[in-house]
Design a protein around this motif. Structure first.
Motif, PDB file in Angstrom:
ATOM      1  N   LEU A 140      37.011  15.368   3.394  1.00  0.00           N
ATOM      2  CA  LEU A 140      37.311  16.651   4.020  1.00  0.00           C
ATOM      3  C   LEU A 140      36.152  17.153   4.871  1.00  0.00           C
ATOM      4  N   GLY A 141      35.083  16.358   4.914  1.00  0.00           N
ATOM      5  CA  GLY A 141      33.942  16.735   5.738  1.00  0.00           C
ATOM      6  C   GLY A 141      32.980  17.691   5.067  1.00  0.00           C
ATOM      7  N   HIS A 142      33.000  17.735   3.730  1.00  0.00           N
ATOM      8  CA  HIS A 142      32.036  18.575   3.033  1.00  0.00           C
ATOM      9  C   HIS A 142      30.967  17.707   2.399  1.00  0.00           C
TER      10      HIS A 142
ATOM     11  N   MET B 132      58.759  15.073  -8.077  1.00  0.00           N
ATOM     12  CA  MET B 132      59.595  15.932  -7.230  1.00  0.00           C
ATOM     13  C   MET B 132      58.762  16.899  -6.407  1.00  0.00           C
ATOM     14  N   LEU B 133      57.803  17.525  -7.076  1.00  0.00           N
ATOM     15  CA  LEU B 133      57.012  18.555  -6.408  1.00  0.00           C
ATOM     16  C   LEU B 133      56.205  17.954  -5.262  1.00  0.00           C
ATOM     17  N   THR B 134      55.572  16.816  -5.539  1.00  0.00           N
ATOM     18  CA  THR B 134      54.778  16.163  -4.505  1.00  0.00           C
ATOM     19  C   THR B 134      55.656  15.806  -3.303  1.00  0.00           C
ATOM     20  N   SER B 135      56.825  15.247  -3.583  1.00  0.00           N
ATOM     21  CA  SER B 135      57.720  14.842  -2.506  1.00  0.00           C
ATOM     22  C   SER B 135      58.237  16.041  -1.733  1.00  0.00           C
ATOM     23  N   ALA B 136      58.494  17.123  -2.447  1.00  0.00           N
ATOM     24  CA  ALA B 136      58.976  18.327  -1.768  1.00  0.00           C
ATOM     25  C   ALA B 136      57.945  18.776  -0.745  1.00  0.00           C
ATOM     26  N   PHE B 137      56.678  18.714  -1.162  1.00  0.00           N
ATOM     27  CA  PHE B 137      55.623  19.108  -0.235  1.00  0.00           C
ATOM     28  C   PHE B 137      55.536  18.137   0.938  1.00  0.00           C
ATOM     29  N   ALA B 138      55.568  16.839   0.597  1.00  0.00           N
ATOM     30  CA  ALA B 138      55.466  15.829   1.654  1.00  0.00           C
ATOM     31  C   ALA B 138      56.588  16.011   2.677  1.00  0.00           C
ATOM     32  N   ALA B 139      57.781  16.309   2.200  1.00  0.00           N
ATOM     33  CA  ALA B 139      58.924  16.467   3.095  1.00  0.00           C
ATOM     34  C   ALA B 139      58.711  17.619   4.065  1.00  0.00           C
ATOM     35  N   VAL B 140      58.270  18.756   3.527  1.00  0.00           N
ATOM     36  CA  VAL B 140      58.047  19.919   4.391  1.00  0.00           C
ATOM     37  C   VAL B 140      56.941  19.629   5.400  1.00  0.00           C
TER      38      VAL B 140
ATOM     39  N   VAL C  39      55.868  16.755   6.629  1.00  0.00           N
ATOM     40  CA  VAL C  39      56.238  15.807   7.674  1.00  0.00           C
ATOM     41  C   VAL C  39      57.301  16.392   8.607  1.00  0.00           C
ATOM     42  N   SER C  40      58.255  17.080   8.020  1.00  0.00           N
ATOM     43  CA  SER C  40      59.300  17.680   8.839  1.00  0.00           C
ATOM     44  C   SER C  40      58.703  18.706   9.804  1.00  0.00           C
ATOM     45  N   TYR C  41      57.759  19.474   9.295  1.00  0.00           N
ATOM     46  CA  TYR C  41      57.117  20.511  10.106  1.00  0.00           C
ATOM     47  C   TYR C  41      56.277  19.895  11.220  1.00  0.00           C
ATOM     48  N   THR C  42      55.540  18.852  10.904  1.00  0.00           N
ATOM     49  CA  THR C  42      54.631  18.295  11.912  1.00  0.00           C
ATOM     50  C   THR C  42      55.325  17.353  12.881  1.00  0.00           C
ATOM     51  N   THR C  43      56.344  16.615  12.418  1.00  0.00           N
ATOM     52  CA  THR C  43      56.973  15.654  13.322  1.00  0.00           C
ATOM     53  C   THR C  43      58.324  16.112  13.837  1.00  0.00           C
TER      54      THR C  43
ATOM     55  N   GLY D 180      47.058  20.833  -0.748  1.00  0.00           N
ATOM     56  CA  GLY D 180      47.664  20.424   0.520  1.00  0.00           C
ATOM     57  C   GLY D 180      48.168  21.586   1.339  1.00  0.00           C
ATOM     58  N   ILE D 181      48.759  22.541   0.688  1.00  0.00           N
ATOM     59  CA  ILE D 181      49.326  23.675   1.412  1.00  0.00           C
ATOM     60  C   ILE D 181      48.215  24.452   2.114  1.00  0.00           C
ATOM     61  N   LYS D 182      47.057  24.499   1.467  1.00  0.00           N
ATOM     62  CA  LYS D 182      45.931  25.198   2.059  1.00  0.00           C
ATOM     63  C   LYS D 182      45.310  24.348   3.175  1.00  0.00           C
ATOM     64  N   GLN D 183      45.122  23.075   2.852  1.00  0.00           N
ATOM     65  CA  GLN D 183      44.404  22.208   3.765  1.00  0.00           C
ATOM     66  C   GLN D 183      45.207  21.900   5.033  1.00  0.00           C
ATOM     67  N   PHE D 184      46.474  21.587   4.835  1.00  0.00           N
ATOM     68  CA  PHE D 184      47.263  21.105   5.973  1.00  0.00           C
ATOM     69  C   PHE D 184      48.138  22.168   6.602  1.00  0.00           C
ATOM     70  N   LEU D 185      48.528  23.162   5.815  1.00  0.00           N
ATOM     71  CA  LEU D 185      49.405  24.182   6.376  1.00  0.00           C
ATOM     72  C   LEU D 185      48.696  25.519   6.505  1.00  0.00           C
ATOM     73  N   GLY D 186      47.461  25.555   6.027  1.00  0.00           N
ATOM     74  CA  GLY D 186      46.625  26.718   6.243  1.00  0.00           C
ATOM     75  C   GLY D 186      47.097  27.996   5.596  1.00  0.00           C
ATOM     76  N   THR D 187      47.798  27.890   4.496  1.00  0.00           N
ATOM     77  CA  THR D 187      48.245  29.096   3.836  1.00  0.00           C
ATOM     78  C   THR D 187      48.185  28.903   2.326  1.00  0.00           C
ATOM     79  N   THR D 188      48.532  29.910   1.556  1.00  0.00           N
ATOM     80  CA  THR D 188      48.620  29.748   0.108  1.00  0.00           C
ATOM     81  C   THR D 188      49.952  30.312  -0.356  1.00  0.00           C
ATOM     82  N   GLY D 189      50.366  29.871  -1.518  1.00  0.00           N
ATOM     83  CA  GLY D 189      51.597  30.402  -2.112  1.00  0.00           C
ATOM     84  C   GLY D 189      52.833  29.719  -1.586  1.00  0.00           C
ATOM     85  N   SER D 190      53.263  30.145  -0.370  1.00  0.00           N
ATOM     86  CA  SER D 190      54.475  29.513   0.144  1.00  0.00           C
ATOM     87  C   SER D 190      54.368  29.304   1.644  1.00  0.00           C
ATOM     88  N   PHE D 191      55.197  28.407   2.137  1.00  0.00           N
ATOM     89  CA  PHE D 191      55.160  28.102   3.552  1.00  0.00           C
ATOM     90  C   PHE D 191      56.574  27.935   4.075  1.00  0.00           C
ATOM     91  N   THR D 192      56.860  28.674   5.113  1.00  0.00           N
ATOM     92  CA  THR D 192      58.134  28.458   5.775  1.00  0.00           C
ATOM     93  C   THR D 192      57.932  28.642   7.269  1.00  0.00           C
TER      94      THR D 192
END
Lengths: 515, 355, 314
Positions: free
Chosen positions: B37-39, C46-54, C56-60, C110-122
């Motif tokens: 992560l670059g840290h 399930m949880l991991t895949s749910a995140f992966a799906a969102v 990838v769908s969001y980015t691609t 992941g939600i923080k790192q890749f989607l830049g938010t916490t809690g939920s993402f839509t």
């Protein structure tokens, strides 16, 4: 060159620190029945499991059809024409006979299993060797004898030319054994080679062409049947003259200590495994229960000791009704029990010798008071027991899983005998233990009897029953087919009862206990 | 002479080495993640250490987090002794907490110590009673306790949520109960942190649990049932009873953990306050394979990671969920019995069955 | 209370809709259970895949790609479990719990790192799995309500039930798997590689769990929330127990939970406190689980050589 189809030379095998096979030699000719004999723990099953590829051998060579093989697995062994019928059947209860036979070698039609083709093929073997089986039934619906035939057909279906049979007659009555030997002989006539593992010398002398003897993991000798006799084989097997027939002590028989009245209980496969058994045991006597494994002996003992529900009937211990009481309550009433399976019921293998010794006294003073354990008392108690019953090693902190079969069994025997009940149930007390331990366990049972306790002895070993019991009850399909005085018992009349037959009046004093 | 010890299964001393190796591997994996992560991982771990120990606030926060972690890990280990995976400590904690809060603000006329005792006892009983549902289902029907306890956590959470938003609400707009009587509060120390006397209650409970599990007939029975229920039944110990008793004890400890949080940290019950505290406790217990002597150390270690993670996130920008990931990786390695098997001498297996 | 508006024709679709994520989880658990692995980690997969799906769908912007990646994510999680359990002898329950914790942690991360938010993402950029709409049916209110607007995954779920049933009971692979689960020694002596079979079912379980997760986040809804599976993986395991690891019966179990879920949603409109509505599916799941085990016990009780139902751990 020679005509051996299998050659095993200078084989060794250790499990951890324990040497199971030190010097294994074995060879097999095409079309012969070759017995491999030895005591429990002599290494005979281990030898054959190496030939079948279940265990890798540590050193030595294995040749099959003249070709040296390395890295054997069951898969390769099967391809090389070796089949094995294990002591414990390798059949999946919930699958049908047919599914079990074809498992791993299924004929297919497109992507589905071709059951019709499989049925036809199997019928061939049924006809050739005159083995009747019911392909559509599930394994848990067929009797043991049939399961064994299924196992044999399974090996043939897989193309076996060499069939290894590990103690196959243990589940058969003497009369069934005769029929079984006919099958073996017809297989031999058909050119199959058979390895017959056993320790029953009479059978070995009957069926074999050649005999190989092992003792303590070591090859002793290979002899032709014509050139030997039972006495010589016994000496080779044990290494000395053995007298397992402990001299019976004549003890004054006292009051009735256990009374079983018209007992019914269910079993694994049948709703009524035990069908109305009545028995009694008196102080100072050993009542032997004979019968082929699986005829309800286990269920009977479990029902008496509270480990299985009694459906009908009564169990009275010293005047007290213990029917369907909890195992704890039954113990408190004076029942002690050496169970048939020491590794599951008898011992907690993950706990120490000490913890196992104290198991039934954990709530008793002075070993505990309220919730508080008194370790000092427990330690001295354990040490005393270890010494009295000659358990080795003597360190009470050692886990029981590290002990040999004989020493592990001694712990169970020590605990139960020391508990000093009114009745001792000894279920297969010497199964899988060495000769030394057999002798001492049998001696202990006789001492318990001399102290005026009642004993029920369940054993699949007819010799054991004959040499220890005062009276013998024979079980067949959940019923008592006869109770006779030990003086009148012999292999013939007991064997007949074990098959459900009846005796003439001159053979027995009391026929058909429950009839 | 024979050492006097009782019925803890003798394991190879290598388990401590295993644990150490597992710890190191997990920390390394954490470092790799941070690098990716670059840290700077060394900087991050230093900040983590500082965040956990340096300064009154930091150290106090670590101690404050340690108390409930210790209790929840003990709760898990207690049930595990009898072979039960009690994943429901979270629910027991919530229900115990709300019970303690209700007692604490209702019976305000009672003198402080008695009120605290009452809160603790009622919280323990509520937690224990709640655990009776999964334990009896497991003991008498063989229902998988992991499924039941997890699902029951949700039920417990919704029950407390309903109560704190309805009948027991302080009606301040925030979903919380009224504050407990001043006498019911556990004294705090090392302010401004929220470290409190609950720590000592937790340590007391730990000593008691250690004694019960290792020195009493009850513990012997749990152990026997956990290792071999068929053997237990045969020697006259009812497996059902031990399963239920161990869960009862486990639930009670969970309830006390909740009470400590309410009386020591918050002073009231706050909706959804725990956010997985009991799961962290469960991890601590799982990592040391429920070895009751090791549980306190692992609970403390996790408390350090948890409280240090805040400082790490603040000063280095490494998200604190990285620490959660490290802990999860830790536990995955720790569950693998055979991971470092090459270090162990091959055990002699029982030969009898193999010959 | 107006029962007509609770129990009307739209309930059929609502039930299937709510049941589908649980169904996939149940199938993921059933296939491993046939190989004697109780897959407690279904929830985490399930949880991991749910995140992966969102993600990838969001980015691609491709739901197909999202579906594929979510299956890969599911398989990866399942493989961690498989290696730990099969190769390194981890207790299956312990490693299952560990996987669930890992899933929580990495999705939170992941939600923080890749989607830049916490809690939920839509986000409107998340492309969902398409629904099938047959314009011809739109004219009729009932036909439209029952047969239209099905998500691809809801249909696929039913297909999977049939497929797995066929696989288990008609093919060589299925026969071998059933023998592996019930008596591994027998399978081994028949030359079957038991561990390989176990790896295979874990991989299939990862695929099914991945589909379950993807359906949850880009089919059933179009968002990701921390811990959004909310016990559905465990409900799937419960449905599997209910059906005795038989795919068709596990489906029945899932439908039951889906039914309760949909009823609950409707009850809320009648003033039930939301918490009670929310806890309803969990309570029903526990009750059904208890009931099915009670039934099983009654069947087995007489046969067993023991009065205790606890099992020996090795």
């Amino acid at each position: 060159m020679n005509d051996y189809i299998v050659e095993m030379t200078n084989i060794t095998k250790s499990f951890g620190d324990v040497k199971a096979v030190v010097d294994g030699q074995f060879n097999l000719k095409k079309g012969e029945i070759h017995s491999l004999i030895g005591e429990n723990g002599a290494g005979k099953s281990t030898m054959m499991k190496m030939l079948y590829g279940i265990y890798p051998n540590d050193s030595g060579t294995i040749k099959i059809k003249g070709k040296e093989v390395q890295g054997l697995t069951p898969n390769i062994a099967i391809k090389d024409g070796i089949g094995m019928v294990h002591q414990e059947f390798m059949l999946v209860n919930e699958l049908t006979v047919l599914e079990n036979i074809i498992l791993g070698f299924e004929p297919t039609k497109n992507i589905t299993i071709d059951f019709d083709k499989a049925k036809k093929e199997i019928q061939k073997y049924i006809d050739t060797y005159n083995m009747d089986i019911q392909p559509g039934k599930k394994i848990n619906q067929i009797p043991l004898g049939e399961a064994q035939r299924v196992e044999i057909i399974k090996t043939l279906y897989r193309g076996a030319e060499i069939v290894i049979l590990d103690e196959p007659t243990a589940v058969l009555t003497p009369q069934e054994t005769v029929k079984f030997f006919e099958i073996l002989n017809s297989m031999k006539a058909d050119g199959k080679s058979i390895v017959f593992i056993s320790h029953k010398l009479k059978e070995v002398m009957e069926i074999s062409d050649r005999i190989t003897v092992m003792r303590d993991g070591q090859y002793m000798n290979t002899v032709n049947k014509e050139d030997t006799d039972i006495d010589e084989l016994a000496k080779l097997m044990v290494g000395r003259e053995v007298f397992l027939n402990v001299k019976k002590k004549d003890v004054v028989v006292g009051e009735t200590v256990l009374k079983i009245d018209n007992l019914w209980t269910s079993g694994e496969k049948e709703l009524s495994k035990i069908k109305g058994i009545s028995l009694d045991v008196k102080q100072g006597e050993i009542l032997g229960i004979a019968g082929i494994d699986g005829n309800g002996q286990s269920e009977l003992i479990e029902a008496i000791t509270g480990l299985r529900k009694v459906e009908k009937g009564k169990v009275i211990l010293d005047g007290e009704d213990i029917t369907n009481k909890s195992p704890l309550k039954i113990r408190k009433s004076g029942m002690t029990h050496i169970p048939e399976d020491r590794n599951i019921r008898g011992l907690n293998r993950k706990l120490s010798i000490k913890d196992n010794m104290i198991a039934v006294k954990i709530d008793k003073k002075p070993y505990s008071k309220g919730l508080v354990l008194n370790n000092k008392e427990i330690d001295s108690f354990t040490k005393d027991l270890i010494e009295r019953f000659d358990v080795r090693p003597t360190n009470p902190e050692i886990l029981t899983e590290a002990l040999s079969g004989g020493n592990a069994q001694k712990i169970v025997v020590a605990r139960e005998v020391d508990a000093d009940g009114k009745l001792l149930i000894a279920s297969q007390p010497t199964r899988g233990v060495d000769i030394g331990a057999i002798e001492s366990i049998r001696k202990i049972l006789n001492e318990v009897k001399a102290n005026g306790k009642g004993i029920i002895l369940v054993s699949a070993d007819l010799d054991e029953i004959l040499s220890l019991s005062d009276r013998i009850a024979v079980m067949y399909e959940g019923k008592i087919t006869g109770i006779l005085d030990a003086k009148n018992g012999n292999e013939n009349n007991i064997g007949l009862l074990m098959m459900g037959g009846k005796l003439g009046h001159n053979d027995s004093e009391d026929i058909g206990g429950n009839l | 002479m024979v050492k006097r010890r009782t019925f803890i299964t003798t394991k190879s001393p290598n388990k401590y080495i295993n644990l150490l190796l597992t710890t190191l591997v997990s920390i390394l994996i954490g470092a790799v993640i941070m690098l990716a992560l670059g840290h700077n991982p060394i900087e991050a771990y230093i900040q983590l250490f500082k965040g956990a120990f340096v300064g009154k606030l930091n150290l106090g926060t670590t101690l404050q987090k340690f108390a409930p972690l210790l209790l929840t890990s003990l709760a898990f280990a207690t049930a595990a002794r009898a072979g039960v995976f009690n994943v429901g400590v979270e629910g027991e904690l919530y229900l115990g907490a709300i019970a303690a809060a209700w007692i604490g603000y209702t019976f305000t006329s009672l003198p402080g110590p008695i009120l605290i005792l009452l809160c603790m006892v009622v919280a323990a009983l509520v937690g224990a009673a709640w655990s009776y549902i999964p334990s009896s289902l497991k003991a008498y029907l063989g229902v998988n306790e992991v499924c039941v306890t997890i699902l029951m956590n949700y039920v417990a959470l919704y029950i407390t949520s309903y109560l704190v938003n309805g009948p027991l609400s302080a009606k301040t707009g925030v979903p919380q109960t009224p504050t407990v009587a001043a006498g019911a509060k556990l004294a705090q120390f090392m302010k401004p942190s929220q470290a409190n006397m609950g720590l000592f209650i937790a340590i007391g409970v730990a000593v008691l649990v250690y004694w019960i599990l290792n020195k009493s007939t009850l513990g012997y029975k749990f152990t026997t049932v956990g290792l071999n229920p068929l053997h237990a039944e045969y020697i006259g110990i009812k497996p059902e009873k031990s399963i239920i008793n161990s869960m009862f004890l486990s639930g009670a400890i969970g309830g006390i953990a909740g009470a400590i949080e309410v009386l020591g940290t918050y002073g009231y019950f706050l909706d959804n306050f725990s956010s997985g505290m009991a799961f962290d406790g469960m991890l601590a217990a799982l990592i040391v394979k429920n070895d009751i002597k090791m549980v306190p150390f692992m609970a403390f270690f996790l408390a350090v990671l948890k409280s240090g993670a805040l400082g790490m996130e603040r000063y280095t920008g490494v998200p604190k969920s990285v620490v959660d990931t490290i802990i999860a990786v830790f536990i995955i390695f720790a569950t693998m019995e055979a991971l470092f098997a090459f270090l162990q001498k091959r055990k002699a297996k029982l030969v009898e069955e193999q010959i | 209370m107006n029962f007509d508006s609770i129990f009307d024709y739209t309930l059929i679709y609502a039930t299937i809709r709510a049941a589908t994520p649980i169904l996939f989880a149940a199938l993921a658990a059933a296939i491993t259970e046939q190989g004697d692995i109780t897959n407690i980690g279904t929830e985490g997969i399930m949880l991991t895949s749910a995140f992966a799906a969102v993600l990838v769908s969001y980015t691609t912007g491709s739901w197909i790609l999202a579906l594929i990646v979510s299956m890969i994510a599911g398989v990866l999680m399942a493989l961690i479990m498989a290696v730990a359990h099969i190769k390194y002898k981890a207790d299956i329950t312990a490693i299952g719990i560990a996987i669930n914790m890992l899933a929580l942690a990495i999705t939170k991360f992941g939600i923080k790192q890749f989607l830049g938010t916490t809690g939920s993402f839509t986000d409107p950029k998340i492309v969902g799995i398409p629904k099938i709409n047959i314009p011809f049916l739109e004219g009729n209110k009932y036909l439209n309500g029952i047969f239209n607007n099905w998500s691809l995954m809801e249909i696929f779920g039913i297909v999977m039930v049939l497929l797995l049933t066929f696989l288990l009971y008609r093919t060589v692979w299925g026969l071998r798997l059933r023998s592996v689960g019930r008596f591994p020694m027998a399978a081994e002596t028949a030359g079957i590689n038991v561990n390989r079979m176990k790896y295979q079912v874990m991989i299939i379980s990862g695929v099914l769990g991945g589909l379950a997760g993807a359906h949850l986040s880009i089919g059933y809804s179009q968002m990701f929330i921390e811990n959004m599976t909310n016990g559905r993986g465990f409900m799937g395991v419960a449905a599997m127990f209910f059906g005795g690891a038989n795919p068709a019966l596990a489906w029945v179990g899932s439908l039951l939970f889906g039914f309760v879920d949909s009823i609950g949603g409707r009850l809320q409109a009648y003033g039930w406190p939301s918490q009670f509505v929310l806890m309803l599916p969990y309570i029903i799941t526990i009750s059904v689980l208890a009931f099915s085990m009670w039934r099983k016990k009654r069947r087995e009780e007489k046969a067993k050589s023991s009065l205790t139902i606890a099992t020996v751990k090795n």
